[in-house]
Design a protein around this motif. Sequence first.
Motif, PDB file in Angstrom:
ATOM      1  N   MET A 192       0.819  -1.183   0.000  1.00 19.24           N
ATOM      2  CA  MET A 192       0.000   0.000   0.000  1.00 19.24           C
ATOM      3  C   MET A 192       0.871   1.257   0.000  1.00 19.24           C
ATOM      4  N   LYS A 193       1.962   1.236   0.791  1.00 18.14           N
ATOM      5  CA  LYS A 193       2.857   2.384   0.842  1.00 18.14           C
ATOM      6  C   LYS A 193       3.565   2.583  -0.490  1.00 18.14           C
ATOM      7  N   LYS A 194       3.908   1.513  -1.134  1.00 16.32           N
ATOM      8  CA  LYS A 194       4.570   1.624  -2.432  1.00 16.32           C
ATOM      9  C   LYS A 194       3.629   2.220  -3.474  1.00 16.32           C
ATOM     10  N   LEU A 195       2.365   1.814  -3.410  1.00 17.67           N
ATOM     11  CA  LEU A 195       1.373   2.347  -4.348  1.00 17.67           C
ATOM     12  C   LEU A 195       1.152   3.841  -4.122  1.00 17.67           C
ATOM     13  N   LEU A 196       1.086   4.245  -2.873  1.00 14.00           N
ATOM     14  CA  LEU A 196       0.928   5.661  -2.546  1.00 14.00           C
ATOM     15  C   LEU A 196       2.151   6.464  -2.978  1.00 14.00           C
ATOM     16  N   GLY A 197       3.340   5.950  -2.757  1.00 13.40           N
ATOM     17  CA  GLY A 197       4.571   6.610  -3.192  1.00 13.40           C
ATOM     18  C   GLY A 197       4.640   6.725  -4.694  1.00 13.40           C
ATOM     19  N   LEU A 198       4.225   5.689  -5.398  1.00 10.96           N
ATOM     20  CA  LEU A 198       4.200   5.715  -6.858  1.00 10.96           C
ATOM     21  C   LEU A 198       3.190   6.744  -7.366  1.00 10.96           C
ATOM     22  N   LEU A 199       2.043   6.843  -6.692  1.00 10.03           N
ATOM     23  CA  LEU A 199       1.019   7.817  -7.070  1.00 10.03           C
ATOM     24  C   LEU A 199       1.522   9.249  -6.884  1.00 10.03           C
ATOM     25  N   VAL A 200       2.193   9.499  -5.780  1.00  9.84           N
ATOM     26  CA  VAL A 200       2.754  10.835  -5.529  1.00  9.84           C
ATOM     27  C   VAL A 200       3.827  11.154  -6.554  1.00  9.84           C
ATOM     28  N   LEU A 201       4.674  10.225  -6.866  1.00 14.14           N
ATOM     29  CA  LEU A 201       5.742  10.434  -7.838  1.00 14.14           C
ATOM     30  C   LEU A 201       5.180  10.718  -9.226  1.00 14.14           C
ATOM     31  N   LEU A 202       4.181   9.975  -9.626  1.00 16.97           N
ATOM     32  CA  LEU A 202       3.578  10.189 -10.947  1.00 16.97           C
ATOM     33  C   LEU A 202       2.782  11.494 -11.010  1.00 16.97           C
ATOM     34  N   SER A 203       2.131  11.859  -9.887  1.00 11.87           N
ATOM     35  CA  SER A 203       1.355  13.103  -9.897  1.00 11.87           C
ATOM     36  C   SER A 203       2.267  14.322  -9.962  1.00 11.87           C
ATOM     37  N   THR A 204       3.408  14.278  -9.297  1.00  5.16           N
ATOM     38  CA  THR A 204       4.334  15.408  -9.383  1.00  5.16           C
ATOM     39  C   THR A 204       4.910  15.527 -10.780  1.00  5.16           C
ATOM     40  N   ALA A 205       5.160  14.423 -11.425  1.00 11.25           N
ATOM     41  CA  ALA A 205       5.681  14.467 -12.787  1.00 11.25           C
ATOM     42  C   ALA A 205       4.610  14.922 -13.767  1.00 11.25           C
ATOM     43  N   ALA A 206       3.368  14.538 -13.509  1.00 11.88           N
ATOM     44  CA  ALA A 206       2.287  14.897 -14.426  1.00 11.88           C
ATOM     45  C   ALA A 206       1.885  16.367 -14.310  1.00 11.88           C
ATOM     46  N   PHE A 207       1.917  16.900 -13.081  1.00  6.44           N
ATOM     47  CA  PHE A 207       1.461  18.272 -12.871  1.00  6.44           C
ATOM     48  C   PHE A 207       2.589  19.290 -12.825  1.00  6.44           C
ATOM     49  N   SER A 208       3.789  18.880 -13.045  1.00  7.73           N
ATOM     50  CA  SER A 208       4.894  19.828 -13.038  1.00  7.73           C
ATOM     51  C   SER A 208       4.964  20.541 -14.384  1.00  7.73           C
ATOM     52  N   ARG A 209       5.617  21.681 -14.368  1.00  6.71           N
ATOM     53  CA  ARG A 209       5.786  22.418 -15.617  1.00  6.71           C
ATOM     54  C   ARG A 209       7.231  22.858 -15.733  1.00  6.71           C
ATOM     55  N   GLU A 210       7.580  23.177 -16.935  1.00  5.13           N
ATOM     56  CA  GLU A 210       8.950  23.580 -17.194  1.00  5.13           C
ATOM     57  C   GLU A 210       9.097  25.055 -16.829  1.00  5.13           C
ATOM     58  N   LEU A 211      10.122  25.371 -16.088  1.00  4.50           N
ATOM     59  CA  LEU A 211      10.358  26.725 -15.630  1.00  4.50           C
ATOM     60  C   LEU A 211      11.656  27.226 -16.249  1.00  4.50           C
ATOM     61  N   THR A 212      11.529  28.183 -17.146  1.00  7.19           N
ATOM     62  CA  THR A 212      12.710  28.758 -17.771  1.00  7.19           C
ATOM     63  C   THR A 212      13.191  29.950 -16.957  1.00  7.19           C
ATOM     64  N   LEU A 213      14.321  30.476 -17.322  1.00  2.00           N
ATOM     65  CA  LEU A 213      14.880  31.615 -16.606  1.00  2.00           C
ATOM     66  C   LEU A 213      13.997  32.843 -16.759  1.00  2.00           C
ATOM     67  N   GLU A 214      13.501  33.074 -17.975  1.00  4.30           N
ATOM     68  CA  GLU A 214      12.644  34.242 -18.214  1.00  4.30           C
ATOM     69  C   GLU A 214      11.323  34.140 -17.455  1.00  4.30           C
ATOM     70  N   SER A 215      10.734  32.946 -17.431  1.00  6.51           N
ATOM     71  CA  SER A 215       9.472  32.799 -16.710  1.00  6.51           C
ATOM     72  C   SER A 215       9.696  32.924 -15.198  1.00  6.51           C
ATOM     73  N   ALA A 216      10.842  32.481 -14.695  1.00  7.73           N
ATOM     74  CA  ALA A 216      11.153  32.643 -13.274  1.00  7.73           C
ATOM     75  C   ALA A 216      11.327  34.118 -12.922  1.00  7.73           C
ATOM     76  N   ILE A 217      11.961  34.858 -13.816  1.00 11.20           N
ATOM     77  CA  ILE A 217      12.130  36.295 -13.584  1.00 11.20           C
ATOM     78  C   ILE A 217      10.781  36.998 -13.623  1.00 11.20           C
ATOM     79  N   ASP A 218       9.946  36.629 -14.585  1.00 11.70           N
ATOM     80  CA  ASP A 218       8.618  37.245 -14.679  1.00 11.70           C
ATOM     81  C   ASP A 218       7.768  36.949 -13.446  1.00 11.70           C
ATOM     82  N   LEU A 219       7.813  35.717 -12.962  1.00 13.21           N
ATOM     83  CA  LEU A 219       7.068  35.363 -11.751  1.00 13.21           C
ATOM     84  C   LEU A 219       7.577  36.147 -10.542  1.00 13.21           C
ATOM     85  N   ALA A 220       8.875  36.311 -10.425  1.00 13.12           N
ATOM     86  CA  ALA A 220       9.442  37.061  -9.306  1.00 13.12           C
ATOM     87  C   ALA A 220       9.074  38.540  -9.382  1.00 13.12           C
TER      88      ALA A 220
END
Length: 143
Positions: free
Chosen positions: A1-29
């Motif tokens: 069960m713990k492995k399944l939960l860890g796998l779900l968290v790992l896949l969700s972070t990879a699925a919902f992450s976005r690429e952050l470039t230098l220009e977009s980081a500067i704009d956000l700041a």
Amino acid sequence: MKKLLGLLVLLSTAAFSRELTLESAIDLALENGKTIKTSELSKENAKLNVRRAFKTALPTVTYNGQYQRAEHETRNMIETIDSNGTVGLKSKSGYSQTIGLYQPLFRGGAITGGILGAEASKSIADIYLLSEKRDVRLDIISL
């Protein structure tokens, strides 16, 4: 069960992450930085101070209106007959109004000094905002 939960968290972070470039980081700041927001507010306050300084140099218009009606029962006034046939006491009424226009003529240069000081503080606030933006950019780049 713990492995399944860890796998779900790992896949969700990879699925919902976005690429952050230098220009977009500067704009956000620049959009969300606390120091930038503070500098923008001080710039707006400086603009308001300039407007307030010009307002003291402009003429001021005032209006005062007053209506008074008094019945004189204690005086021996002539009784009047109204249009409906009733007898009433004579009363006095009046309306007065005044319009005033006030212009400051000479205050020893205080008005001009206030305008020049407000414009100087506005230019200082503009320069401070630009320096804060520069510092934020440099901080993001150095990370």
